[in-house]
Write a protein that holds these residues in place. Structure first.
Motif, PDB file in Angstrom:
ATOM      1  N   PHE A   6       0.833  -1.201   0.000  1.00 38.32           N
ATOM      2  CA  PHE A   6       0.000   0.000   0.000  1.00 38.32           C
ATOM      3  C   PHE A   6       0.873   1.260   0.000  1.00 38.32           C
ATOM      4  N   ILE A   7       1.894   1.261   0.899  1.00 35.02           N
ATOM      5  CA  ILE A   7       2.776   2.428   0.996  1.00 35.02           C
ATOM      6  C   ILE A   7       3.519   2.657  -0.314  1.00 35.02           C
ATOM      7  N   GLN A   8       4.016   1.558  -0.874  1.00 33.81           N
ATOM      8  CA  GLN A   8       4.743   1.671  -2.139  1.00 33.81           C
ATOM      9  C   GLN A   8       3.870   2.268  -3.234  1.00 33.81           C
ATOM     10  N   LYS A   9       2.632   1.774  -3.304  1.00 32.11           N
ATOM     11  CA  LYS A   9       1.741   2.243  -4.363  1.00 32.11           C
ATOM     12  C   LYS A   9       1.383   3.702  -4.154  1.00 32.11           C
ATOM     13  N   THR A  10       1.181   4.083  -2.864  1.00 29.59           N
ATOM     14  CA  THR A  10       0.832   5.479  -2.580  1.00 29.59           C
ATOM     15  C   THR A  10       1.970   6.405  -2.996  1.00 29.59           C
ATOM     16  N   ILE A  11       3.203   6.011  -2.613  1.00 26.83           N
ATOM     17  CA  ILE A  11       4.350   6.846  -2.971  1.00 26.83           C
ATOM     18  C   ILE A  11       4.480   6.949  -4.482  1.00 26.83           C
ATOM     19  N   GLY A  12       4.284   5.824  -5.156  1.00 32.62           N
ATOM     20  CA  GLY A  12       4.342   5.827  -6.620  1.00 32.62           C
ATOM     21  C   GLY A  12       3.317   6.761  -7.217  1.00 32.62           C
ATOM     22  N   ALA A  13       2.092   6.705  -6.689  1.00 32.41           N
ATOM     23  CA  ALA A  13       1.018   7.554  -7.224  1.00 32.41           C
ATOM     24  C   ALA A  13       1.339   9.021  -6.992  1.00 32.41           C
ATOM     25  N   VAL A  14       1.864   9.352  -5.787  1.00 29.50           N
ATOM     26  CA  VAL A  14       2.189  10.744  -5.462  1.00 29.50           C
ATOM     27  C   VAL A  14       3.262  11.265  -6.424  1.00 29.50           C
ATOM     28  N   ILE A  15       4.287  10.425  -6.635  1.00 34.33           N
ATOM     29  CA  ILE A  15       5.369  10.836  -7.541  1.00 34.33           C
ATOM     30  C   ILE A  15       4.829  11.039  -8.955  1.00 34.33           C
ATOM     31  N   ALA A  16       3.963  10.110  -9.373  1.00 34.70           N
ATOM     32  CA  ALA A  16       3.411  10.215 -10.726  1.00 34.70           C
ATOM     33  C   ALA A  16       2.599  11.493 -10.877  1.00 34.70           C
ATOM     34  N   GLY A  19       4.914  14.555 -10.808  1.00 36.14           N
ATOM     35  CA  GLY A  19       5.646  14.662 -12.071  1.00 36.14           C
ATOM     36  C   GLY A  19       4.747  15.144 -13.184  1.00 36.14           C
ATOM     37  N   GLY A  20       3.547  14.577 -13.255  1.00 34.11           N
ATOM     38  CA  GLY A  20       2.591  14.989 -14.278  1.00 34.11           C
ATOM     39  C   GLY A  20       2.235  16.459 -14.143  1.00 34.11           C
ATOM     40  N   GLY A  21       2.026  16.877 -12.909  1.00 37.48           N
ATOM     41  CA  GLY A  21       1.679  18.280 -12.663  1.00 37.48           C
ATOM     42  C   GLY A  21       2.792  19.210 -13.081  1.00 37.48           C
ATOM     43  N   ALA A  22       4.017  18.822 -12.721  1.00 37.08           N
ATOM     44  CA  ALA A  22       5.163  19.662 -13.064  1.00 37.08           C
ATOM     45  C   ALA A  22       5.304  19.776 -14.576  1.00 37.08           C
ATOM     46  N   LEU A  23       5.164  18.617 -15.240  1.00 40.94           N
ATOM     47  CA  LEU A  23       5.286  18.609 -16.700  1.00 40.94           C
ATOM     48  C   LEU A  23       4.185  19.441 -17.338  1.00 40.94           C
ATOM     49  N   GLY A  24       2.964  19.276 -16.810  1.00 37.98           N
ATOM     50  CA  GLY A  24       1.826  20.009 -17.352  1.00 37.98           C
ATOM     51  C   GLY A  24       1.995  21.505 -17.191  1.00 37.98           C
ATOM     52  N   SER A  25       2.437  21.917 -15.993  1.00 34.23           N
ATOM     53  CA  SER A  25       2.593  23.352 -15.752  1.00 34.23           C
ATOM     54  C   SER A  25       3.704  23.924 -16.614  1.00 34.23           C
ATOM     55  N   ALA A  26       4.776  23.102 -16.819  1.00 35.39           N
ATOM     56  CA  ALA A  26       5.865  23.563 -17.690  1.00 35.39           C
ATOM     57  C   ALA A  26       5.350  23.771 -19.102  1.00 35.39           C
ATOM     58  N   LEU A  27       4.516  22.815 -19.558  1.00 35.88           N
ATOM     59  CA  LEU A  27       3.959  22.925 -20.906  1.00 35.88           C
ATOM     60  C   LEU A  27       3.061  24.154 -21.028  1.00 35.88           C
ATOM     61  N   LEU A  28       2.237  24.369 -19.991  1.00 36.17           N
ATOM     62  CA  LEU A  28       1.342  25.526 -20.005  1.00 36.17           C
ATOM     63  C   LEU A  28       2.145  26.819 -20.061  1.00 36.17           C
ATOM     64  N   LYS A  29       3.243  26.833 -19.316  1.00 33.33           N
ATOM     65  CA  LYS A  29       4.097  28.009 -19.295  1.00 33.33           C
ATOM     66  C   LYS A  29       4.644  28.286 -20.689  1.00 33.33           C
ATOM     67  N   LEU A  30       4.965  27.173 -21.392  1.00 32.85           N
ATOM     68  CA  LEU A  30       5.502  27.339 -22.737  1.00 32.85           C
ATOM     69  C   LEU A  30       4.451  27.882 -23.688  1.00 32.85           C
ATOM     70  N   LEU A  31       3.210  27.386 -23.524  1.00 34.74           N
ATOM     71  CA  LEU A  31       2.169  27.758 -24.476  1.00 34.74           C
ATOM     72  C   LEU A  31       1.573  29.128 -24.170  1.00 34.74           C
ATOM     73  N   LYS A  32       1.768  29.603 -22.959  1.00 37.32           N
ATOM     74  CA  LYS A  32       1.174  30.876 -22.548  1.00 37.32           C
ATOM     75  C   LYS A  32       1.784  32.021 -23.347  1.00 37.32           C
ATOM     76  N   GLU A  33       0.962  33.007 -23.650  1.00 32.90           N
ATOM     77  CA  GLU A  33       1.479  34.191 -24.321  1.00 32.90           C
ATOM     78  C   GLU A  33       2.418  34.929 -23.374  1.00 32.90           C
ATOM     79  N   PRO A  34       3.597  35.253 -23.824  1.00 31.14           N
ATOM     80  CA  PRO A  34       4.547  35.892 -22.924  1.00 31.14           C
ATOM     81  C   PRO A  34       4.098  37.288 -22.508  1.00 31.14           C
ATOM     82  N   ASP A  35       4.600  37.714 -21.412  1.00 30.88           N
ATOM     83  CA  ASP A  35       4.265  39.019 -20.871  1.00 30.88           C
ATOM     84  C   ASP A  35       4.914  40.089 -21.739  1.00 30.88           C
ATOM     85  N   LYS A  36       4.090  40.918 -22.336  1.00 33.77           N
ATOM     86  CA  LYS A  36       4.632  41.897 -23.275  1.00 33.77           C
ATOM     87  C   LYS A  36       5.036  43.200 -22.607  1.00 33.77           C
TER      88      LYS A  36
END
Lengths: 231, 328
Positions: A6-16, A19-36
């Protein structure tokens, strides 16, 4: 399911999820119109109100973005290494070519238009640039009379007039050797900007769609992934 | 066979690295000739030590020739869009993105994809296995992965549906159409790798794509073997579609096959040559042929229909055999 599993799976899920959130936010940052609104001088990422200064032969900005497949052939064949690429901070415009004439200007050799496979860069009119009609329309040079040495009467500079490949068509000398840019003749290669001895450049090139004539209103994209990139 | 394939892959990587150096030399040549004319003269002092060595070598080699400009301009570009002696050869995906995102049919460019289209229509996904620089890196990563398994570390082996890549191709094409910008060059590994190699040699910087490739290679190592090529690559999707009509096919000879599953294990794309399930994905890399202990796999010129006939024959033979065994 035992506790260890259970602990292993929970840690795995948290990491996943993290990681997904970080990647998603990085992508959003890339796609966002830059501050002019951010403004900084003398950085290679200086953008103009209507977008970056494109290499010679590029049409309107939207059409150019549609046609460019980002193959970097134009930068490869450019002898003065004037063509560079928008950093990842440019969002959807990233990895498209542009010219920053302050650092290195275009010499109008037209090798990029010859090699471009998709006609994203194509000469506008099939005619020799030195004889009459406009073949290239990268932009227009604008003189800031508050900074120009000759206009201020401090000295006689003539740098921009001397280097211009289209003398008497793009730039003329008025009384007291003051330079004056003719909008119909100037193709916007930026050699004048490159050689201008004034630190913040008294003569600057603006893209064709740029209606703002005040040179101090330049905007800039944040340089995220090409920090400190110079030629 | 594998030696030839490795040589071609290495040649592609070598050309990929050599072309930016050649054009860096071109820049320096221009700077030397026009030192007083342009401020580009400062370029000469901007190079690193190892760049200096290579540029000096190119300088020495080209000094003996009559027309260096001609030699320099003979080849330029990358697998994404390469220009050889004035003729352009491009990736089919580039034509897709230009046609969909740009909304215009530019005939000279559509003609430039013909060599690769014809090649993959005849031989299958050969671009992937023989020319793609990412596949080359992934194979090195894969060697490491097999080494891990040898030492008892078990990496994950995640499987997705193969048609995922067609969905990705369609979705990204739709996105390009809406945004009016080519989105494929940002994520298509051959284009990204060649751009990053160019960036690092020509400008001395790397971009976002560098981290993308590192991410792909890392997941290649830990999550799933060749997952990008199997399930996600939009270019691979196009090559797979073209490869469905290929003529050169890997065919199993039933009499020699002992059903040892060596070939299924060896296939980097996760295909099943032992069960005759190569489908449209096979890139004719010949790895299954190499590992087969009985030499039961052979290249044959065969159409789609011919292969289907053969597979039907195989399955009917198998049924017959099982019946005989049961009868005995």
């Amino acid at each position: 399911m035992d506790r260890r599993d259970f602990i292993q799976k929970t840690i795995g899920a948290v990491i996943a999820i993290a990681g997904g959130g970080a990647l998603g936010s990085a992508l959003l940052k890339l796609l966002k119109e830059p501050d002019k609104k951010t403004m900084s001088e003398n950085r290679p990422y200086a953008y103009y109100v209507s977008g970056p200064l494109r290499p010679p032969g590029a049409g309107p900005e939207e059409l150019f973005l549609k046609k460019c497949i980002q193959c970097f052939l134009c930068a490869e064949v450019c002898p003065p290494k004037a063509i560079r690429f928008v950093s990842a901070g440019g969002g959807l415009k990233s990895t498209t070519p542009y010219i920053f004439p302050r650092e290195r200007a275009c010499i109008l050799c037209m090798k990029c238009t010859e090699i471009c496979p998709t006609s994203a860069l194509a000469p506008l009119i099939e005619d020799d640039i030195y004889k009459g009609k406009k073949k290239v329309d990268m932009g227009t040079a604008v003189i800031d009379k508050r900074m120009c040495i000759t206009h201020l009467g401090i000295g006689k500079c003539e740098s921009c007039y001397t280097i211009c490949p289209l003398k008497e068509r793009a730039i003329i000398q008025e009384a007291m050797l003051r330079p004056k840019v003719l909008d119909d003749g100037c193709v916007g290669c930026g050699l004048c900007e490159e050689v201008c001895p004034v630190k913040d450049k008294a003569i600057r090139v603006r893209p064709p769609g740029d209606t703002l004539k005040n040179p101090s209103m330049e905007t800039q994209f944040p340089a995220i992934f090409y920090p400190g990139a110079t030629l | 066979m594998q030696f030839v394939r490795r040589s071609i892959q290495a040649l592609v990587v070598l050309v990929l690295v050599a072309i930016p150096f050649l054009y860096l030399y071109n820049v320096e040549r221009y700077a030397r000739q026009n030192f007083s004319y342009s401020l580009a003269g400062k370029q000469i002092s901007d190079t690193e030590w190892f760049q200096r060595q290579i540029l000096d070598y190119i300088d020495g080699a080209l000094a003996k020739t009559e027309n260096p400009d001609k030699i320099i301009s003979a080849i330029s570009g990358s697998p994404w869009s390469i220009n050889i002696l004035g003729y352009n050869i491009s990736d089919p995906l580039a034509a897709v993105t230009l046609t969909i995102a740009g909304g215009n049919f530019y005939w000279p460019f559509l003609l430039s994809i013909l060599p690769l289209v014809i090649l993959s229509a005849l031989l299958g996904r050969v671009f992937c296995g023989w020319l793609c620089p990412f596949h080359f890196l992934a194979e090195i990563s894969n060697k490491l992965r097999r080494l891990f398994t040898k030492f008892g570390l078990k990496p994950h082996d995640i499987h997705l549906k193969r048609k995922t890549k067609f969905i990705i191709l369609g979705a990204l094409a739709g996105f390009s159409f809406v945004a009016g910008v080519s989105i494929f060059p940002h994520i298509y590994p051959p284009a990204v790798i060649s751009r990053e190699v160019f960036n690092s040699i020509f400008y001395g910087t790397v971009g976002f794509g560098f981290f993308f490739i590192i991410f792909l290679l890392f997941t290649e190592l830990t999550l799933s073997e060749r997952w990008w090529c199997r399930y996600a690559c939009p270019g691979g999707a196009i090559y797979a579609l073209l490869g469905s009509v290929r003529i050169l096919r890997m065919v199993r000879i039933e009499d020699r096959c002992t059903l040892c599953v060596e070939c299924d294990d060896a296939c980097p794309f996760g295909l099943l040559p032992m069960s005759d399930k190569t489908g449209m994905e096979c890139d004719n890399c010949g790895l299954c042929k190499k590992v087969c202990p009985e030499a039961a796999l052979e290249y044959r010129f065969m159409t789609y229909r011919g292969e289907k006939k053969l597979i039907a024959e195989h399955s009917s033979n198998r049924k017959k055999k099982t019946r005989q065994v049961r009868g005995a």
